[in-house]
Each structure stands twice: as C-alpha cells, then as structure tokens.
Design an enzyme around this catalytic site. Structure first.
Site, mmCIF file in Angstrom:
data_model
loop_
_atom_site.group_PDB
_atom_site.id
_atom_site.type_symbol
_atom_site.label_atom_id
_atom_site.label_comp_id
_atom_site.label_asym_id
_atom_site.label_seq_id
_atom_site.Cartn_x
_atom_site.Cartn_y
_atom_site.Cartn_z
ATOM 1 N N SER A 98 0.837 -1.199 0.000
ATOM 2 C CA SER A 98 0.000 0.000 0.000
ATOM 3 C C SER A 98 0.875 1.253 0.000
ATOM 4 O O SER A 98 1.696 1.418 -0.888
ATOM 5 C CB SER A 98 -0.980 -0.053 1.179
ATOM 6 O OG SER A 98 -2.020 0.870 1.011
ATOM 7 N N ASP A 127 -9.487 -7.342 -3.761
ATOM 8 C CA ASP A 127 -9.362 -5.930 -3.394
ATOM 9 C C ASP A 127 -10.198 -5.101 -4.369
ATOM 10 O O ASP A 127 -10.750 -5.639 -5.346
ATOM 11 C CB ASP A 127 -7.883 -5.516 -3.480
ATOM 12 C CG ASP A 127 -7.544 -4.271 -2.655
ATOM 13 O OD1 ASP A 127 -8.474 -3.660 -2.091
ATOM 14 O OD2 ASP A 127 -6.351 -3.929 -2.575
ATOM 15 N N HIS A 178 -6.919 -6.341 0.549
ATOM 16 C CA HIS A 178 -5.894 -5.293 0.497
ATOM 17 C C HIS A 178 -4.619 -5.657 1.255
ATOM 18 O O HIS A 178 -3.517 -5.554 0.713
ATOM 19 C CB HIS A 178 -6.473 -3.975 1.030
ATOM 20 C CG HIS A 178 -5.578 -2.810 0.777
ATOM 21 N ND1 HIS A 178 -5.288 -2.352 -0.501
ATOM 22 C CD2 HIS A 178 -4.892 -2.001 1.629
ATOM 23 C CE1 HIS A 178 -4.473 -1.319 -0.418
ATOM 24 N NE2 HIS A 178 -4.211 -1.089 0.862
#
Length: 250
Positions: free
Chosen positions: A94, A192, A222
C-alpha cells in the site's frame, strides 16, 4: 477497557543482503511480521520500521503527514547503510509500496516488490481511512458508542490539506515510474477494489525494468501479507528474490 499495546519496529539480522519492509497507511509492522520471520529464515536481514504516529492511539496520527513518513523511510534506508549493508532490496504494501517505488527512483537498490499499490487516491478517501482506523481502535478498546462519537469529532473536523499533500506525493511518484530499471514484482489482491489491479497494470507498463513480474492473488484483499494467500505470496517473494539475486548465502 482493553489496553492495546503499541507496535514496534522489527530488526532481524541475517546475511549481507538486507530487506527493508514497509507497512501500509494506518496499519503498522504487523503487516510485515510474518514476511520478516520467513525471509529471515532464508538468511536475509530484515528491517521493518514503524512510521511516526502509527501502531498507537489514532490521535497520534493527526500530528504527522506523508512527508514525515517518507522521512522515516529514508531514515530506515540510511540506518541499513550505516549498519554496513550495501545490498538492499525493498518490499512495501500500500503506502509502503508507494514509498518503495519512490526509493527506487532515488537510490541504488537491488530489487523491489510492491503489493496493493494505488496509482492515485482522493484526499477524502485518505481522510476516511484515518476515521475508520480511529473508530475501529476505540471500538476494540471497548469504549461506549457515545464516547467514541465524541472522540471521533476531531477526526471528522480534520482539514484536507495534509491529504491533498498525500495525493500529490502519490501522483509525483507515479510520474517518474520510468526511472525504475531494477527487477520489480508487482502483486495485487483479486478481492481488493478493482483500482488496485488497474494500478498494478499501470505500474507494470510504465517501469523500465527488463525483469518485471505482475501477479494477482485470487483470495487476497488489500492487506495481502495477512490474508489467505500469505503462504503463496511469501513463496513468490522468495522465488523472485532468489531469481534476481543468485548469490544468496545462508
């Protein structure tokens, strides 16, 4: 009331090849705990720094912004250099993946692996992440709905300035993907949001690496390193690192 222990950085010393492991936004080093343990078993030195304000009471997040966290990443990279590691690879999830891409544009790295990276984020979405984190944290603490409602107010009233800066940081990183020429693996979770698969494809197309890999994981959301595909993901990581290193010593 439940007392939540603050998170800590992870540093596992191994061979001369150091892996810098970068966690996600509003999370902490738990994202990389199993990755660090597994890759350390393979001989690697593993270092997962903790960004300021993360892994603790959500109010602490309000004191910092993306440039503080980026400085934490640069400090972590410098720490490994000061420790004598000349061979450094980076794995980030991320926002940690965004930092990984940025670092690869600026420094001499061996190879990089990025997971669940967005090529863009709206300021409102980033603000919502902090609000969700604050709510969940206080809920786990066992606070009443009224108390949570009162304590969430400062988060609701946060101005968007720091999140606009965050958005610009992401955009600037994505503008310079063509500076990346080292081996790169790009992973995304097929469970996701769709934007992450699209982002992975964009990154894959724009980096100039001669060795690059794009892979989706069918059961992953995620936080891929904590999900149902984590064993497969770690196998892929090990294979990629070995394939593009070739001289791993135990």
């Amino acid at each position: 009331m439940v007392n939540i222990l603050p998170a800590k950085e992870i540093y596992l010393q191994g061979n001369e090849h150091a892996l810098l492991l970068l966690h996600s936004f509003t999370s902490h080093t738990r994202d990389m705990k199993k990755v660090a343990a597994k890759l350390h078993e393979e001989g690697y030195t593993c270092y997962a720094p903790l960004y300021r304000g993360h892994g603790n009471a959500p109010e602490q997040l309000l004191q910092y912004n993306v440039y503080d966290w980026w400085q934490d990443v640069m400090n972590a990279y410098q720490f490994l250099l000061d420790e004598g590691y000349q061979k450094i690879s980076v794995i980030g999830i991320s926002i940690g993946g965004i930092f990984t891409l940025k670092l690869a544009q600026l420094e001499q790295l061996e190879q990089i692996i990025v997971l669940s990276v967005p090529v863009e984020k709206e300021p409102e979405q980033l603000k919502q992440r902090i609000m969700d984190y604050a709510y969940n944290y206080k809920n786990i603490e066992g606070k009443s709905a009224l108390q949570i409602s009162n304590e969430i107010e400062p988060f609701t009233n946060m101005p968007l300035d720091s999140f606009i800066a965050f958005q610009h940081f992401i955009k600037d990183t994505m503008l310079h993907l063509n500076k990346i020429t080292i081996p790169i693996a790009i992973f995304y979770g097929e469970r996701d949001e769709d934007v992450y698969a699209q982002s992975a494809e964009t990154i894959y197309q724009q980096v100039q690496s001669s060795k690059k890999k794009l892979k989706g994981f069918a059961n992953s959301k995620h936080l891929m390193t904590l999900g149902r595909d984590q064993e497969d993901i770690m196998k892929e990581m090990m294979e990629f690192l070995r394939m593009n290193n070739g001289d791993l010593t135990q």
